[in-house]
Design an enzyme around this catalytic site. Sequence first.
Site, mmCIF file in Angstrom:
data_model
loop_
_atom_site.group_PDB
_atom_site.id
_atom_site.type_symbol
_atom_site.label_atom_id
_atom_site.label_comp_id
_atom_site.label_asym_id
_atom_site.label_seq_id
_atom_site.Cartn_x
_atom_site.Cartn_y
_atom_site.Cartn_z
ATOM 1 N N GLU A 77 28.002 33.261 14.379
ATOM 2 C CA GLU A 77 27.376 32.677 15.564
ATOM 3 C C GLU A 77 26.485 33.701 16.262
ATOM 4 O OE1 GLU A 77 30.549 30.542 17.479
ATOM 5 O OE2 GLU A 77 31.271 32.278 18.528
ATOM 6 N N CYS A 78 25.301 33.265 16.601
ATOM 7 C CA CYS A 78 24.280 34.059 17.268
ATOM 8 C C CYS A 78 24.036 35.372 16.501
ATOM 9 C CB CYS A 78 24.637 34.256 18.725
ATOM 10 S SG CYS A 78 23.158 34.430 19.740
ATOM 11 N N GLY A 79 24.458 36.538 17.026
ATOM 12 C CA GLY A 79 24.245 37.775 16.280
ATOM 13 C C GLY A 79 24.825 37.688 14.870
ATOM 14 N N SER A 97 25.041 29.244 13.573
ATOM 15 C CA SER A 97 24.017 28.776 14.510
ATOM 16 C C SER A 97 23.911 29.778 15.652
ATOM 17 C CB SER A 97 24.367 27.391 15.058
ATOM 18 O OG SER A 97 25.124 27.492 16.230
#
Length: 452
Positions: free
Chosen positions: A341-343, A442
């Site tokens: 997620e993200c990073g 995501s």
Amino acid sequence: MACSGFVVSGLSSGSGKTVITLGLLNAFRKAGVAIAAAKSGPDYIDSAFLKAAAGQAAINLDSHAMTPTLIDSLLHRHIARHHAKTLIVEGVMGLFDGTHNGRGSTADLACHLDLPVILVIDVRNTAQNAAALAAGLDHILRQHAKQRYSGASGTHIAGLILNHVASARHHTLIAEAMSHYDIPMLGSIPTTADIDVPSRHLGLVQAADLAASGRLDSVIDAATKLVETHLDLNLIQKLATPLSLQATSQTALGAPAQHIAIASDAAFGFSYSHIIDEWASSGATISPFSPLNDEAPHVDAGFVYIPGGYPELHLQKLSTATQFMAGLQQMASRNVPIYGECGGFMVLGDAIVDADGNRFAMAGLLELETSFAKRKLHLGYRTLTTKQAGLWNNKLASTLMAHEFHYTTATRMAGEALFDAKDAASNDVGTMGLIKGSVTGSYAHIIAAIEA
Ligand SMILES: C/C1=C2N=C(/C=C3N=C(/C(C)=C4\N[C@@](C)([C@@H]5N=C1[C@](C)(CCC(=O)O)[C@H]5CC(=O)O)[C@@](C)(CC(=O)O)[C@@H]4CCC(=O)O)[C@@](C)(CC(=O)O)[C@@H]\3CCC(=O)O)C(C)(C)[C@@H]/2CCC(=O)O
Ligand SMILES: Nc1ncnc2c1ncn2[C@@H]1O[C@H](COP(=O)(O)OP(=O)(O)OP(=O)(O)O)[C@@H](O)[C@H]1O
Ligand SMILES: NC(=O)CC[C@H](N)C(=O)O
């Protein structure tokens, strides 16, 4: 469970809530009070600081992304896990700041928990007006409690802390004005050079970074000294009121496997204890690994989770972490679910471009390229619906509450989308994330699944 609590809130970000909460947690801990720490809202950076001061995990409670039952259930187990008698909750931004229609604010969380609020006001450039603001907020908070939370008779401004007080005269001017209102003054804190917690939200400093440079303890000690010297700690403790929680066995996100490998280091620190600690408590084996130390996920893991963080600050190291990358690729070829997620999502892509335009190769498991070249804030709650059934070996709920907070932008994204997304006001914001075989990810951080 007999635990009392209060909420520390302010007028805005930067008013001093974190510094004061860090000081209170450590001062109470030193005095032998069994504490528990919590942060309102979607902020994993502050909760890592609170964890360091509390000497135990700080839980995030989110009145937008969590149902009242989930908040109660998570908090009940958090308090029981730490045998706590006093809960201290740090608010997010200003007291009424939240989402659409004013929902999801610290005021909402305080009302739901029926807890009193200690207000911190940064009084640089103001004086008596601070008293008027405190009285006005008290009036509106009581109304809010009455109109939206019929049982929250205990939620009001129970005390005021002045931060950045310039002089004894400055304090006196505000104290005189406060004497017209029924809100006790809990103390006045001057500006102090040795308390500097560098700006955490500009992507620079996390608790782990300060710990690595040996500064975390000195920041917490300085915050503790400030509150011990300038605040009435006995009175603050007396303001705490008993919690009454309607707890169930509900969890935020069920464990996706019996053995979960979790990336954990200065590049991937944005994880929520209300998810990971609960996976561990439910009996799942958690195997942390450090991509920065070129460690691969445990080969026996049935699920790999790469949380968000600051991969962009460590691109040279990550792009040459051959064991880490090969480990991920092997897990993917064995069809083990991998979720970033993200990073963590960024690292699963083909490449990350840094602020100067240099391109660093990543795991290449998703057709994704992200870039820091044009720094742009993306922020907001998301409600996610999975586009495919049966994800994560059937362990991923179909609807999830999540939020986005990042500065990079996806400059190339191809393949199948993972989620349909809506914002906090239920506006459609398109699709988010990617799925390729067993690899998913995501830009959103999952906070809680919505039970069907
Ligand atoms: C509506 C806003 C929300 N912000 C939330 C939560 C957090 N925001 C943090 C910080 C430090 C900042 N938020 C701002 C972006 C600020 N937040 C807003 C705005 C009022 C409007 C955003 C929008 O709809 O476009 C926004 C103000 C603005 O002018 O854009 C920030 C700029 C405010 C500030 O005080 O400076 C600032 C960002 C600074 C930066 O560039 O780094 C928090 C980290 C606060 C904290 O706890 O310290 C926090 C958590 C962030 C996170 O997501 O991790 C809400 C309350 C969630 C809300 C978004 C609600 C929504 O509908 O989704
Ligand atoms: N009395 C003080 N003297 C000197 N610096 C201070 C003082 N109080 C706070 N600061 C500094 O001001 C900045 C903002 O403080 P803090 O992070 O505690 O605010 P906050 O209300 O928690 O903000 P946020 O909502 O963004 O978490 C930090 O860099 C902190 O070190
Ligand atoms: N929330 C995150 O994981 C942030 C990822 C990265 N640091 C960015 O700003 O884009």
